[in-house]
Structure formats: C-alpha cells, structure tokens
Design an enzyme around this catalytic site. Structure first.
Site, mmCIF file in Angstrom:
data_model
loop_
_atom_site.group_PDB
_atom_site.id
_atom_site.type_symbol
_atom_site.label_atom_id
_atom_site.label_comp_id
_atom_site.label_asym_id
_atom_site.label_seq_id
_atom_site.Cartn_x
_atom_site.Cartn_y
_atom_site.Cartn_z
ATOM 1 N N ASP A 35 0.871 -1.173 0.000
ATOM 2 C CA ASP A 35 0.000 0.000 0.000
ATOM 3 C C ASP A 35 0.908 1.223 0.000
ATOM 4 O OD1 ASP A 35 -1.638 2.140 0.583
ATOM 5 O OD2 ASP A 35 -2.831 1.041 2.074
ATOM 6 N N ALA A 59 -2.108 4.769 -8.482
ATOM 7 C CA ALA A 59 -2.661 6.091 -8.177
ATOM 8 C C ALA A 59 -4.120 5.943 -7.783
ATOM 9 C CB ALA A 59 -2.558 6.999 -9.407
ATOM 10 N N TYR A 60 -4.656 7.014 -7.217
ATOM 11 C CA TYR A 60 -6.100 7.118 -6.948
ATOM 12 C C TYR A 60 -6.662 7.865 -8.148
ATOM 13 C CZ TYR A 60 -10.233 7.912 -3.952
ATOM 14 O OH TYR A 60 -11.491 7.916 -3.384
ATOM 15 N N THR A 100 -0.736 14.153 -14.970
ATOM 16 C CA THR A 100 -1.923 14.351 -15.789
ATOM 17 C C THR A 100 -2.051 15.767 -16.347
ATOM 18 O OG1 THR A 100 -4.326 14.548 -15.498
ATOM 19 C CG2 THR A 100 -3.038 14.660 -13.521
ATOM 20 N N ASP A 101 -2.783 15.880 -17.440
ATOM 21 C CA ASP A 101 -3.176 17.188 -17.978
ATOM 22 C C ASP A 101 -3.996 17.985 -16.958
ATOM 23 O OD1 ASP A 101 -4.927 14.936 -18.492
ATOM 24 O OD2 ASP A 101 -6.302 16.333 -19.458
ATOM 25 N N TYR A 124 -8.409 16.010 -7.684
ATOM 26 C CA TYR A 124 -7.493 15.044 -8.303
ATOM 27 C C TYR A 124 -6.263 15.770 -8.852
ATOM 28 C CZ TYR A 124 -5.807 11.833 -11.983
ATOM 29 O OH TYR A 124 -5.024 11.051 -12.804
ATOM 30 N N LYS A 128 -2.398 15.343 -7.675
ATOM 31 C CA LYS A 128 -1.351 14.906 -8.607
ATOM 32 C C LYS A 128 -0.229 15.945 -8.662
ATOM 33 C CE LYS A 128 -1.306 11.686 -10.928
ATOM 34 N NZ LYS A 128 -0.793 10.319 -10.673
ATOM 35 N N TRP A 149 -6.239 11.475 -21.002
ATOM 36 C CA TRP A 149 -7.342 10.770 -21.679
ATOM 37 C C TRP A 149 -6.949 9.336 -22.033
ATOM 38 C CZ3 TRP A 149 -10.837 14.036 -25.405
ATOM 39 C CH2 TRP A 149 -11.154 15.260 -24.822
HETATM 40 N N1 LIG Z 1 -6.701 7.142 -16.676
HETATM 41 C C1 LIG Z 1 -6.455 8.309 -17.232
HETATM 42 O O1 LIG Z 1 -7.219 8.813 -18.085
HETATM 43 C C2 LIG Z 1 -5.204 9.063 -16.852
HETATM 44 C C3 LIG Z 1 -4.983 10.317 -17.446
HETATM 45 C C4 LIG Z 1 -3.824 11.016 -17.113
HETATM 46 C C5 LIG Z 1 -2.923 10.478 -16.208
HETATM 47 N N2 LIG Z 1 -3.181 9.277 -15.633
HETATM 48 C C6 LIG Z 1 -2.194 8.757 -14.668
HETATM 49 O O2 LIG Z 1 -1.648 7.563 -15.193
HETATM 50 C C7 LIG Z 1 -1.299 6.672 -14.124
HETATM 51 C C8 LIG Z 1 -1.954 5.315 -14.357
HETATM 52 O O3 LIG Z 1 -3.362 5.484 -14.377
HETATM 53 P P1 LIG Z 1 -4.373 4.268 -14.666
HETATM 54 O O4 LIG Z 1 -5.593 4.860 -15.257
HETATM 55 O O5 LIG Z 1 -3.648 3.164 -15.324
HETATM 56 O O6 LIG Z 1 -4.718 3.836 -13.159
HETATM 57 P P2 LIG Z 1 -5.582 2.601 -12.640
HETATM 58 O O7 LIG Z 1 -6.029 1.729 -13.779
HETATM 59 O O8 LIG Z 1 -6.620 3.151 -11.705
HETATM 60 O O9 LIG Z 1 -4.492 1.758 -11.825
HETATM 61 C C9 LIG Z 1 -3.943 2.230 -10.639
HETATM 62 C C10 LIG Z 1 -3.566 1.025 -9.807
HETATM 63 O O10 LIG Z 1 -3.067 1.518 -8.543
HETATM 64 C C11 LIG Z 1 -3.690 0.754 -7.513
HETATM 65 N N3 LIG Z 1 -3.709 1.497 -6.254
HETATM 66 C C12 LIG Z 1 -4.625 2.409 -5.809
HETATM 67 N N4 LIG Z 1 -4.305 2.832 -4.571
HETATM 68 C C13 LIG Z 1 -3.172 2.175 -4.217
HETATM 69 C C14 LIG Z 1 -2.378 2.157 -3.039
HETATM 70 N N5 LIG Z 1 -2.686 2.897 -1.960
HETATM 71 N N6 LIG Z 1 -1.284 1.370 -3.012
HETATM 72 C C15 LIG Z 1 -0.979 0.581 -4.072
HETATM 73 N N7 LIG Z 1 -1.688 0.547 -5.216
HETATM 74 C C16 LIG Z 1 -2.792 1.325 -5.281
HETATM 75 C C17 LIG Z 1 -5.071 0.505 -8.061
HETATM 76 O O11 LIG Z 1 -5.753 -0.500 -7.325
HETATM 77 P P3 LIG Z 1 -7.381 -0.417 -7.265
HETATM 78 O O12 LIG Z 1 -7.851 -0.517 -8.686
HETATM 79 O O13 LIG Z 1 -7.754 -1.577 -6.425
HETATM 80 O O14 LIG Z 1 -7.715 0.911 -6.683
HETATM 81 C C18 LIG Z 1 -4.749 0.108 -9.485
HETATM 82 O O15 LIG Z 1 -4.381 -1.238 -9.617
HETATM 83 C C19 LIG Z 1 -1.742 7.381 -12.844
HETATM 84 O O16 LIG Z 1 -0.659 8.072 -12.298
HETATM 85 C C20 LIG Z 1 -2.786 8.377 -13.331
HETATM 86 O O17 LIG Z 1 -2.898 9.484 -12.457
HETATM 87 C C21 LIG Z 1 -4.288 8.556 -15.937
#
Ligand SMILES: NC(=O)c1ccc[n+]([C@@H]2O[C@H](COP(=O)([O-])OP(=O)(O)OC[C@H]3O[C@@H](n4cnc5c(N)ncnc54)[C@H](OP(=O)(O)O)[C@@H]3O)[C@@H](O)[C@H]2O)c1
Length: 284
Positions: A35, A59-60, A100-101, A124, A128, A149
């Site tokens: 965690d 990430a959250y 993120t953007d 959020y 970040k 995105w």
């Molecule tokens: N998705 C987008 O559109 C987007 C856009 C811009 C930037 N990003 C960035 O890109 C990165 C990857 O995003 P993603 O969409 O691939 O994320 P994701 O699918 O939500 O995956 C994040 C992972 O982190 C886990 N996690 C959450 N809280 C945790 C904790 N306290 N300790 C350990 N693991 C934890 C999650 O578990 P659970 O699923 O069980 O919570 C999940 O497996 C992040 O930094 C995000 O901010 C994403």
C-alpha cells in the site's frame, strides 16, 4: 534493467509490465501486496526486489471520487509518491512517475509545455500536482511523464463506456466543449520504454498525436467499432452533472519527447483503431 512496476494490475501498469518485460526483468506489485500510503510498505518492496528503476503506475484515479474523498486521494497521489521517493532515496533508485493534464487549468488555448504554470481546478489535479512536487524535491533521479485521456485493455475507460451505452441505450449525449488527446496505454508504455532506455530525466508530456472533443472521440469509437443506428448528441459540460470540474483545453505538446527520442507518437485515430480491432479480436 531490473524494473519494479507499482500498480501492475492497473490499466497502464499492466501494459507497462508487458511492454517493458519484453527486454527487461520486470516485477510488479499492487494493492494487496503493498500500500503506497505506508512508507514501511514502500521501503519493504524496494528492499525486496532491489530494482534499478521503479515505475509508479499506482494512483487514486477516480476523478469525481477525489472531490468527496480528498484525504484518501492525497494519501495516495501526494503522500504515496513521497513514500516511494523516500524509499528509493538511500539506494538512489530511479523513479518513473505519471501525472496528468489536469494539473493545468485548461485556459491556455495552445498546447501546454512541460514548464507551463500548474493551476489545477479539481482535487485530483491538486493531489497529482502535490505528488509531482514531492517527486521533484525528493527524487534526484526521476522521470515524470504527464499524459491524458488514457484508455487501455484493463479496467474502465471512455471507449468501453461509449460502446456499452450505445449497445444498452442506443442514444448518447457527449460533451463537445472539452478537447484533448486520447492516448492508448500501450503507446504510452512503449514511449516510456524509449525514455527509460535512453535514461531520460525530468518532465515529459506524452500523448497520442492530434486533438478532439469527447463528442468527436465518441463518433470515431462508434465508426471504428462499426456500430450504427446510434444517436449521438453533442452537449456542453454544464449540461452534465459531475462532481469534479474538468479543464476545457487539455492539449499537451509532445515536442520535447519527439526531440529527445526522434520518434513521433501515433495519431490518436490510428491508435484507437488498433485498440478497437484488438478488443474485438479478443472477444471473437
Ligand atoms: N486514466 C487516465 O485517463 C489518466 C490520465 C492522465 C494520467 N493518468 C495517470 O496515469 C497513471 C496510471 O493510471 P491508470 O488509469 O492506469 O490507473 P488505474 O487503472 O486506476 O491503476 C492504478 C492502480 O493503482 C492501484 N492502487 C490504488 N491505490 C493504491 C495504493 N494505496 N497502493 C498501491 N496501489 C494502489 C489501483 O488498485 P485499485 O484498482 O484496487 O484501486 C490500481 O491497480 C496514474 O498516475 C494516473 O494518475 C491517468
């Protein structure tokens, strides 16, 4: 390289594990094994795997959920990053981290570059940004990749949501006054691999190429998935009730990435078409 992927079951983390794993020794952990809100857990996994590089894709990411769960969101996206940076400090382990953007307010009107001022407009984005600040302050050897995105194979995403809604309801209302660059997580994983292998440091913006609104994105999704007979209505953001505000203009310049790697990201339409073909192939 010996690489530890944090959040390896998430959308980006799973693609990173596969893409980096083609040429490197990759281990992964996710919630359940560690965690990131616990500094002891972060220290333990770094000591256990002794990676040369830690890639943090954990990430959250529930943007609306962050508005009502501010503390939990900051515990992961800000303090969690501090914990990882502290755990890597003694061994000088390199950290790759994603942002993120949404650290920008979306008023610039032309593509954001890496050192543009950050002014998040939702919780959020604030969390970040705080994570970015911890990373830059505490991790001497870091690579910070801002993306936007994202969609991919694991978990929920906009593409899957549009296709499910089209199938279940036959009618969609989609925001047409927010623009950005849809990005395929496999393409981002490949771009990460390039940057890691050339030992890039500092901040980079990486998205698929080109710009569209969510409405235009939805039209392409339906076209490429060959879904017809669906009504798609363009709407304004204020017609959709959501907890978090989103930036109107989320476009980021890939120029620094292109200059560093001599490679261009694929146009978002090409990447989307690939993704949809791969998804339908998997479902056959
Ligand atoms: N998705 C987008 O559109 C987007 C856009 C811009 C930037 N990003 C960035 O890109 C990165 C990857 O995003 P993603 O969409 O691939 O994320 P994701 O699918 O939500 O995956 C994040 C992972 O982190 C886990 N996690 C959450 N809280 C945790 C904790 N306290 N300790 C350990 N693991 C934890 C999650 O578990 P659970 O699923 O069980 O919570 C999940 O497996 C992040 O930094 C995000 O901010 C994403």
């Amino acid at each position: 390289m010996r690489i530890l992927v944090l959040g390896h079951r998430g959308m980006l983390g799973s693609d990173l594990t596969e893409v980096l794993g083609r040429d490197h020794e990759v281990n992964g952990v996710d919630i359940g094994e560690f965690d990131m809100t616990s500094e002891a857990d972060c220290i333990r996994v770094v000591e256990e795997f002794k990676p040369g590089v830690v890639v943090n894709a954990a990430a959250y990411t529930d943007v609306d959920g962050c508005e009502t769960n501010r503390d939990a969101c900051f515990a992961v996206n800000a303090e969690g990053v501090r914990n990882i940076a502290c755990a890597c400090r003694a061994s000088r382990t390199k950290i790759i981290h994603y942002s993120t953007d949404y650290v920008f307010d979306g008023t610039k009107g032309e593509p954001y570059v890496e050192d543009d001022p950050c002014l998040p407009i939702n919780v959020y984005g604030e969390s970040k940004r705080k994570g970015e600040e911890f990373l830059v302050e505490l991790a001497e050897n870091h690579l910070l990749i801002r993306t936007a995105w994202l969609y991919g194979r694991q978990g929920k995403n906009f593409v899957k949501a549009i296709l499910a809604k089209a199938r279940d309801e036959g009618k969609l209302r989609v925001v047409d006054d927010q623009v950005g660059s849809p990005t395929y997580s496999v393409d981002l994983a490949q771009a990460t691999k390039l940057l890691v292998e050339r030992d890039s440091r500092g901040t980079y913006h990486v998205t698929n190429r080109g710009v569209c609104s969510w409405y235009q994105f939805a039209l392409r999704i339906l076209e490429y998935a060959q879904v017809s007979g669906v009504t798609v209505e363009p709407i304004r953001s204020d017609e959709l009730i959501r907890k978090a505000k989103r930036p109107a203009y989320s476009v980021m310049s890939n120029r620094k990435f292109m200059e560093a790697t001599q490679r261009a990201m694929r146009p978002w339409q090409v990447a989307l078409n690939d993704y949809i073909n791969a998804q339908s192939h998997n479902h056959r």
